[in-house]
Structures are given as C-alpha cells and as structure tokens.
Design a protein around this motif. Structure first.
Motif, PDB file in Angstrom:
ATOM      1  N   PHE A 259       0.835  -1.200   0.000  1.00 36.59           N
ATOM      2  CA  PHE A 259       0.000   0.000   0.000  1.00 36.59           C
ATOM      3  C   PHE A 259       0.870   1.251   0.000  1.00 36.59           C
ATOM      4  N   THR A 260       1.948   1.219   0.777  1.00 35.08           N
ATOM      5  CA  THR A 260       2.867   2.357   0.829  1.00 35.08           C
ATOM      6  C   THR A 260       3.525   2.565  -0.532  1.00 35.08           C
ATOM      7  N   ALA A 261       3.943   1.477  -1.167  1.00 36.57           N
ATOM      8  CA  ALA A 261       4.562   1.579  -2.492  1.00 36.57           C
ATOM      9  C   ALA A 261       3.571   2.146  -3.507  1.00 36.57           C
ATOM     10  N   LEU A 262       2.322   1.718  -3.416  1.00 35.69           N
ATOM     11  CA  LEU A 262       1.302   2.224  -4.336  1.00 35.69           C
ATOM     12  C   LEU A 262       1.052   3.707  -4.096  1.00 35.69           C
ATOM     13  N   GLN A 263       1.013   4.107  -2.829  1.00 37.45           N
ATOM     14  CA  GLN A 263       0.842   5.526  -2.509  1.00 37.45           C
ATOM     15  C   GLN A 263       2.020   6.351  -3.028  1.00 37.45           C
ATOM     16  N   ASN A 264       3.226   5.835  -2.841  1.00 34.53           N
ATOM     17  CA  ASN A 264       4.412   6.546  -3.333  1.00 34.53           C
ATOM     18  C   ASN A 264       4.409   6.645  -4.859  1.00 34.53           C
ATOM     19  N   ALA A 265       3.972   5.579  -5.522  1.00 34.52           N
ATOM     20  CA  ALA A 265       3.886   5.605  -6.986  1.00 34.52           C
ATOM     21  C   ALA A 265       2.872   6.650  -7.442  1.00 34.52           C
ATOM     22  N   ALA A 266       1.757   6.755  -6.738  1.00 36.03           N
ATOM     23  CA  ALA A 266       0.747   7.760  -7.082  1.00 36.03           C
ATOM     24  C   ALA A 266       1.305   9.167  -6.895  1.00 36.03           C
ATOM     25  N   THR A 267       2.056   9.364  -5.828  1.00 37.09           N
ATOM     26  CA  THR A 267       2.677  10.667  -5.587  1.00 37.09           C
ATOM     27  C   THR A 267       3.670  11.001  -6.700  1.00 37.09           C
ATOM     28  N   GLY A 268       4.480  10.019  -7.082  1.00 32.61           N
ATOM     29  CA  GLY A 268       5.438  10.229  -8.175  1.00 32.61           C
ATOM     30  C   GLY A 268       4.750  10.553  -9.481  1.00 32.61           C
ATOM     31  N   LEU A 269       3.661   9.854  -9.753  1.00 34.05           N
ATOM     32  CA  LEU A 269       2.898  10.111 -10.978  1.00 34.05           C
ATOM     33  C   LEU A 269       2.305  11.517 -10.948  1.00 34.05           C
ATOM     34  N   LEU A 270       1.779  11.913  -9.818  1.00 37.31           N
ATOM     35  CA  LEU A 270       1.220  13.257  -9.681  1.00 37.31           C
ATOM     36  C   LEU A 270       2.290  14.319  -9.929  1.00 37.31           C
ATOM     37  N   GLU A 271       3.463  14.144  -9.330  1.00 39.86           N
ATOM     38  CA  GLU A 271       4.543  15.114  -9.504  1.00 39.86           C
ATOM     39  C   GLU A 271       5.012  15.176 -10.954  1.00 39.86           C
ATOM     40  N   GLU A 272       5.145  14.026 -11.588  1.00 37.00           N
ATOM     41  CA  GLU A 272       5.593  13.996 -12.986  1.00 37.00           C
ATOM     42  C   GLU A 272       4.548  14.624 -13.904  1.00 37.00           C
ATOM     43  N   ALA A 273       3.275  14.361 -13.641  1.00 38.93           N
ATOM     44  CA  ALA A 273       2.213  14.961 -14.452  1.00 38.93           C
ATOM     45  C   ALA A 273       2.190  16.475 -14.277  1.00 38.93           C
TER      46      ALA A 273
ATOM     47  N   MET B  67      -6.072   8.111  -6.616  1.00 39.96           N
ATOM     48  CA  MET B  67      -5.421   6.846  -6.276  1.00 39.96           C
ATOM     49  C   MET B  67      -4.650   6.980  -4.971  1.00 39.96           C
ATOM     50  N   HIS B  68      -3.950   8.098  -4.794  1.00 34.17           N
ATOM     51  CA  HIS B  68      -3.199   8.326  -3.558  1.00 34.17           C
ATOM     52  C   HIS B  68      -4.146   8.354  -2.360  1.00 34.17           C
ATOM     53  N   THR B  69      -5.240   9.077  -2.494  1.00 36.67           N
ATOM     54  CA  THR B  69      -6.205   9.193  -1.405  1.00 36.67           C
ATOM     55  C   THR B  69      -6.861   7.847  -1.101  1.00 36.67           C
ATOM     56  N   ALA B  70      -7.298   7.143  -2.139  1.00 36.96           N
ATOM     57  CA  ALA B  70      -7.951   5.842  -1.936  1.00 36.96           C
ATOM     58  C   ALA B  70      -6.996   4.842  -1.299  1.00 36.96           C
ATOM     59  N   THR B  71      -5.753   4.849  -1.727  1.00 38.99           N
ATOM     60  CA  THR B  71      -4.769   3.939  -1.142  1.00 38.99           C
ATOM     61  C   THR B  71      -4.521   4.289   0.321  1.00 38.99           C
ATOM     62  N   GLY B  72      -4.488   5.574   0.628  1.00 35.29           N
ATOM     63  CA  GLY B  72      -4.335   5.995   2.020  1.00 35.29           C
ATOM     64  C   GLY B  72      -5.483   5.506   2.876  1.00 35.29           C
ATOM     65  N   HIS B  73      -6.712   5.611   2.351  1.00 40.55           N
ATOM     66  CA  HIS B  73      -7.879   5.111   3.092  1.00 40.55           C
ATOM     67  C   HIS B  73      -7.799   3.595   3.265  1.00 40.55           C
ATOM     68  N   LEU B  74      -7.428   2.903   2.196  1.00 41.76           N
ATOM     69  CA  LEU B  74      -7.311   1.446   2.264  1.00 41.76           C
ATOM     70  C   LEU B  74      -6.256   1.037   3.287  1.00 41.76           C
ATOM     71  N   LYS B  75      -5.137   1.715   3.282  1.00 38.06           N
ATOM     72  CA  LYS B  75      -4.057   1.425   4.229  1.00 38.06           C
ATOM     73  C   LYS B  75      -4.520   1.669   5.666  1.00 38.06           C
ATOM     74  N   ALA B  76      -5.215   2.776   5.887  1.00 42.28           N
ATOM     75  CA  ALA B  76      -5.725   3.093   7.221  1.00 42.28           C
ATOM     76  C   ALA B  76      -6.748   2.055   7.678  1.00 42.28           C
ATOM     77  N   GLU B  77      -7.638   1.652   6.778  1.00 46.56           N
ATOM     78  CA  GLU B  77      -8.630   0.620   7.115  1.00 46.56           C
ATOM     79  C   GLU B  77      -7.948  -0.708   7.435  1.00 46.56           C
ATOM     80  N   HIS B  78      -6.949  -1.055   6.650  1.00 46.81           N
ATOM     81  CA  HIS B  78      -6.208  -2.296   6.868  1.00 46.81           C
ATOM     82  C   HIS B  78      -5.532  -2.264   8.240  1.00 46.81           C
ATOM     83  N   GLN B  79      -4.908  -1.142   8.564  1.00 46.81           N
ATOM     84  CA  GLN B  79      -4.236  -1.025   9.857  1.00 46.81           C
ATOM     85  C   GLN B  79      -5.245  -1.045  11.001  1.00 46.81           C
ATOM     86  N   ALA B  80      -6.401  -0.398  10.810  1.00 45.29           N
ATOM     87  CA  ALA B  80      -7.429  -0.405  11.853  1.00 45.29           C
ATOM     88  C   ALA B  80      -7.989  -1.803  12.074  1.00 45.29           C
TER      89      ALA B  80
END
Length: 134
Positions: free
Chosen positions: A24-38, A96-109
C-alpha cells in the motif's frame, strides 16, 4: 506495463500484514510520483503552448503566410490539449493516492492490533488460512 506487486491471491507471507502495508505504501508513493511527474509535464506543455501562441502572434504581425500562422497556432492548441490531459491524470493520481491511504488506514485499523498481538506472543502461530472455514 510493470506491476508494483504480483497479482497472486494466495501468496503466503507476501500477503501478510506487513507485506500488504508495504505494498500500500509503495502504491501511494507511486501515485505521488505520478502526480509530480504529471505536474511537471503540464508546466512544460503550458510553457510550450504559450510560446507557440506567441510565435503565431508574432508571425501574424510580421505578415507571414496565414497557413504557417495557423499551423503554429494548431501546435499551441495541441500543447493546450496535453495540459488538459495532464490535469486529468493528476486528478486520477490524486484519487489513487487518497484511496490507497484510506485502504491502508482501514487495513491497519482492522488488522493492526491482531498483528501486534501475534508478534508480541512467543507462541507459534498457525499458518495463514489455517482457521478459514472449509
């Protein structure tokens, strides 16, 4: 197209609590990288569009053939369309970044306390799926 993680459901330890958090962290980081590149691409294309419009205006002021002025203006318009596409891509990356963050938080909870209890115990734990009803 590359994958961040294998698309295997019954992947043993690769789908354990910490492995999923890492994915999930890798997916979030990839989304951040994609956002910055775009964003960088959108800025470059916006600058190119503005430059093409300026060249078209200067060419028209210099009485260059209308076909050439129109062609340069078309290039500027095309760069503008790329900016629009970049903005759509940025929106998708942000979602994608936001959804992954929610998924990660739900998984941790859901599983964080279980993982903490299991790792704190010295007792040997059953293999994943052992308690799953048949």
């Amino acid at each position: 197209m590359g994958q961040l993680a294998p698309a295997v459901g019954a992947d043993g330890a690769n789908n354990g609590y910490t492995a999923l958090v890492a994915k999930f962290t890798a997916l979030q980081n990839a989304a951040t990288g994609l956002l910055e590149e775009a964003e960088r691409l959108a800025q470059r294309m916006r600058a190119n569009a503005n430059a093409a419009i300026t060249v078209a205006d200067l060419s028209a002021a210099a009485h260059v053939d209308d076909r050439h002025v129109a062609a340069v203006a078309d290039v500027g318009t095309a760069f503008g369309r790329v900016v629009g596409g970049c903005k759509q891509l940025m929106g998708a990356a942000e979602a994608m970044h936001t959804a992954t963050g929610h998924l990660k938080a739900e998984h941790q909870a859901e599983y964080g306390a279980i993982h903490a209890a299991v790792t704190a115990s010295r007792a040997r734990q059953a293999a994943p799926g052992f308690y799953r009803p048949q």
